[in-house]
Design a protein around this motif. Sequence first.
Motif, PDB file in Angstrom:
ATOM      1  N   LYS A 103      -0.234   5.753   1.719  1.00  0.00           N
ATOM      2  CA  LYS A 103       1.177   5.786   2.116  1.00  0.00           C
ATOM      3  C   LYS A 103       1.365   6.354   3.517  1.00  0.00           C
ATOM      4  CE  LYS A 103       2.427  10.137   0.158  1.00  0.00           C
ATOM      5  NZ  LYS A 103       2.868  10.939  -0.821  1.00  0.00           N
ATOM      6  N   ASP A 104       0.421   7.146   4.004  1.00  0.00           N
ATOM      7  CA  ASP A 104       0.595   7.791   5.306  1.00  0.00           C
ATOM      8  C   ASP A 104       0.020   6.991   6.467  1.00  0.00           C
ATOM      9  OD1 ASP A 104       1.822   9.836   3.978  1.00  0.00           O
ATOM     10  OD2 ASP A 104       0.045  11.109   3.911  1.00  0.00           O
ATOM     11  N   THR A 105      -1.069   6.267   6.246  1.00  0.00           N
ATOM     12  CA  THR A 105      -1.719   5.589   7.372  1.00  0.00           C
ATOM     13  C   THR A 105      -1.817   4.082   7.191  1.00  0.00           C
ATOM     14  OG1 THR A 105      -3.895   5.971   6.392  1.00  0.00           O
ATOM     15  CG2 THR A 105      -3.105   7.596   7.973  1.00  0.00           C
ATOM     16  N   ALA A 106      -2.370   3.650   6.084  1.00  0.00           N
ATOM     17  CA  ALA A 106      -2.636   2.223   5.918  1.00  0.00           C
ATOM     18  C   ALA A 106      -1.354   1.401   5.884  1.00  0.00           C
ATOM     19  CB  ALA A 106      -3.447   1.984   4.645  1.00  0.00           C
ATOM     20  N   GLY A 107      -0.377   1.848   5.147  1.00  0.00           N
ATOM     21  CA  GLY A 107       0.871   1.098   5.053  1.00  0.00           C
ATOM     22  C   GLY A 107       1.586   0.957   6.370  1.00  0.00           C
ATOM     23  N   PRO A 108       1.852   2.064   7.086  1.00  0.00           N
ATOM     24  CA  PRO A 108       2.519   1.933   8.380  1.00  0.00           C
ATOM     25  C   PRO A 108       1.718   1.125   9.392  1.00  0.00           C
ATOM     26  CG  PRO A 108       2.718   4.171   7.584  1.00  0.00           C
ATOM     27  CD  PRO A 108       1.785   3.459   6.641  1.00  0.00           C
TER      28      PRO A 108
ATOM     29  N   GLY B 148      -6.136  10.548  -7.906  1.00  0.00           N
ATOM     30  CA  GLY B 148      -5.295   9.426  -7.503  1.00  0.00           C
ATOM     31  C   GLY B 148      -4.428   9.767  -6.312  1.00  0.00           C
ATOM     32  N   ASP B 149      -3.916  10.970  -6.256  1.00  0.00           N
ATOM     33  CA  ASP B 149      -3.085  11.395  -5.136  1.00  0.00           C
ATOM     34  C   ASP B 149      -3.918  11.506  -3.863  1.00  0.00           C
ATOM     35  OD1 ASP B 149      -0.643  12.294  -3.932  1.00  0.00           O
ATOM     36  OD2 ASP B 149      -1.476  14.317  -3.958  1.00  0.00           O
ATOM     37  N   THR B 150      -5.166  11.934  -4.008  1.00  0.00           N
ATOM     38  CA  THR B 150      -6.061  12.014  -2.859  1.00  0.00           C
ATOM     39  C   THR B 150      -6.285  10.628  -2.254  1.00  0.00           C
ATOM     40  OG1 THR B 150      -7.155  13.921  -3.848  1.00  0.00           O
ATOM     41  CG2 THR B 150      -8.330  12.777  -2.096  1.00  0.00           C
ATOM     42  N   VAL B 151      -6.398   9.629  -3.093  1.00  0.00           N
ATOM     43  CA  VAL B 151      -6.547   8.249  -2.618  1.00  0.00           C
ATOM     44  C   VAL B 151      -5.202   7.730  -2.113  1.00  0.00           C
ATOM     45  CG1 VAL B 151      -7.089   5.896  -3.320  1.00  0.00           C
ATOM     46  CG2 VAL B 151      -8.489   7.783  -4.141  1.00  0.00           C
ATOM     47  N   GLY B 152      -4.123   8.094  -2.771  1.00  0.00           N
ATOM     48  CA  GLY B 152      -2.807   7.566  -2.455  1.00  0.00           C
ATOM     49  C   GLY B 152      -2.223   8.073  -1.153  1.00  0.00           C
ATOM     50  N   ASP B 153      -2.549   9.303  -0.766  1.00  0.00           N
ATOM     51  CA  ASP B 153      -1.992   9.857   0.478  1.00  0.00           C
ATOM     52  C   ASP B 153      -2.358   9.019   1.707  1.00  0.00           C
ATOM     53  OD1 ASP B 153      -0.425  11.852  -0.543  1.00  0.00           O
ATOM     54  OD2 ASP B 153      -1.959  13.403  -0.372  1.00  0.00           O
ATOM     55  N   PRO B 154      -3.627   8.652   1.893  1.00  0.00           N
ATOM     56  CA  PRO B 154      -3.921   7.793   3.042  1.00  0.00           C
ATOM     57  C   PRO B 154      -3.226   6.430   2.948  1.00  0.00           C
ATOM     58  CG  PRO B 154      -5.939   8.753   2.205  1.00  0.00           C
ATOM     59  CD  PRO B 154      -4.860   9.097   1.239  1.00  0.00           C
TER      60      PRO B 154
ATOM     61  N   MET C 214       0.804  -1.202   0.000  1.00  0.00           N
ATOM     62  CA  MET C 214       0.000   0.000   0.000  1.00  0.00           C
ATOM     63  C   MET C 214       0.854   1.277   0.000  1.00  0.00           C
ATOM     64  SD  MET C 214      -3.160  -1.180   2.418  1.00  0.00           S
ATOM     65  CE  MET C 214      -4.260   0.135   2.063  1.00  0.00           C
ATOM     66  N   PRO C 215       1.922   1.324   0.780  1.00  0.00           N
ATOM     67  CA  PRO C 215       2.742   2.535   0.699  1.00  0.00           C
ATOM     68  C   PRO C 215       3.341   2.732  -0.692  1.00  0.00           C
ATOM     69  CG  PRO C 215       3.366   1.241   2.619  1.00  0.00           C
ATOM     70  CD  PRO C 215       2.418   0.419   1.808  1.00  0.00           C
ATOM     71  N   THR C 216       3.687   1.642  -1.352  1.00  0.00           N
ATOM     72  CA  THR C 216       4.271   1.745  -2.689  1.00  0.00           C
ATOM     73  C   THR C 216       3.245   2.280  -3.680  1.00  0.00           C
ATOM     74  OG1 THR C 216       5.646  -0.144  -2.146  1.00  0.00           O
ATOM     75  CG2 THR C 216       5.484   0.446  -4.471  1.00  0.00           C
ATOM     76  N   ARG C 217       2.020   1.797  -3.592  1.00  0.00           N
ATOM     77  CA  ARG C 217       0.974   2.273  -4.498  1.00  0.00           C
ATOM     78  C   ARG C 217       0.661   3.750  -4.239  1.00  0.00           C
ATOM     79  NH1 ARG C 217       1.047  -2.607  -5.470  1.00  0.00           N
ATOM     80  NH2 ARG C 217      -0.315  -4.069  -6.407  1.00  0.00           N
ATOM     81  N   GLY C 218       0.587   4.132  -2.961  1.00  0.00           N
ATOM     82  CA  GLY C 218       0.335   5.541  -2.630  1.00  0.00           C
ATOM     83  C   GLY C 218       1.438   6.432  -3.144  1.00  0.00           C
ATOM     84  N   GLY C 219       2.683   5.988  -3.024  1.00  0.00           N
ATOM     85  CA  GLY C 219       3.812   6.755  -3.549  1.00  0.00           C
ATOM     86  C   GLY C 219       3.779   6.845  -5.057  1.00  0.00           C
ATOM     87  N   ALA C 220       3.333   5.784  -5.711  1.00  0.00           N
ATOM     88  CA  ALA C 220       3.243   5.794  -7.181  1.00  0.00           C
ATOM     89  C   ALA C 220       2.208   6.816  -7.643  1.00  0.00           C
ATOM     90  CB  ALA C 220       2.895   4.402  -7.691  1.00  0.00           C
ATOM     91  N   TRP C 221       1.070   6.876  -6.970  1.00  0.00           N
ATOM     92  CA  TRP C 221       0.057   7.857  -7.342  1.00  0.00           C
ATOM     93  C   TRP C 221       0.563   9.276  -7.097  1.00  0.00           C
ATOM     94  CZ3 TRP C 221      -4.389   4.671  -4.843  1.00  0.00           C
ATOM     95  CH2 TRP C 221      -4.926   3.812  -5.794  1.00  0.00           C
ATOM     96  N   ASP C 222       1.277   9.471  -6.015  1.00  0.00           N
ATOM     97  CA  ASP C 222       1.847  10.780  -5.715  1.00  0.00           C
ATOM     98  C   ASP C 222       2.873  11.163  -6.780  1.00  0.00           C
ATOM     99  OD1 ASP C 222       2.222  13.109  -4.173  1.00  0.00           O
ATOM    100  OD2 ASP C 222       3.988  12.230  -3.219  1.00  0.00           O
ATOM    101  N   ASN C 223       3.716  10.233  -7.160  1.00  0.00           N
ATOM    102  CA  ASN C 223       4.723  10.506  -8.191  1.00  0.00           C
ATOM    103  C   ASN C 223       4.089  10.760  -9.550  1.00  0.00           C
ATOM    104  OD1 ASN C 223       6.743  10.253  -6.323  1.00  0.00           O
ATOM    105  ND2 ASN C 223       7.184   8.116  -6.811  1.00  0.00           N
TER     106      ASN C 223
END
Length: 132
Positions: free
Chosen positions: A42-47, A34-40, A1-10
């Motif tokens: 990489k910031d919350t779900a992954g950790p 996509g970034d709006t979905v990706g931020d949670p 999940m953090p990787t996918r969130g980072g990909a959307w951010d990038n």
Amino acid sequence: MPTRGGAWDNAKKLVEDGQHGGKGSDAHAATVVGDTVGDPFKDTAGPAINPLIKVMNLVSVLIAPAIVAFSVGSSASAAWRTVIALVSVAIIVVAVVVSKRRASSLDQTPDEPAAGAASIEVAEETVTNGAA
């Protein structure tokens, strides 16, 4: 999940740098969503998932050797495997029950004051009374 969130951010950063139409384009609008979905992600779900995976790995590393030791060879014993399985399930059940009984800050209704609310009100009254 953090990787996918980072990909959307990038992807959003890539479009904002001028590729695929740049800012204001349909691609930019899509990457903002996509970034709006990706931020949670990489910031919350992954950790939150990483410690769970580590605990599951640790448990499997500790229990698997015992199960294998009692599954093959001269020390094979169905009774010991059953005992190990029952003890493992009991530990999991106890952990779930304990975690469900703990109070959470999310369990409070909006009508209930938070733990520090009374001290804030007292501090506000002190400031108001002191200034008057």
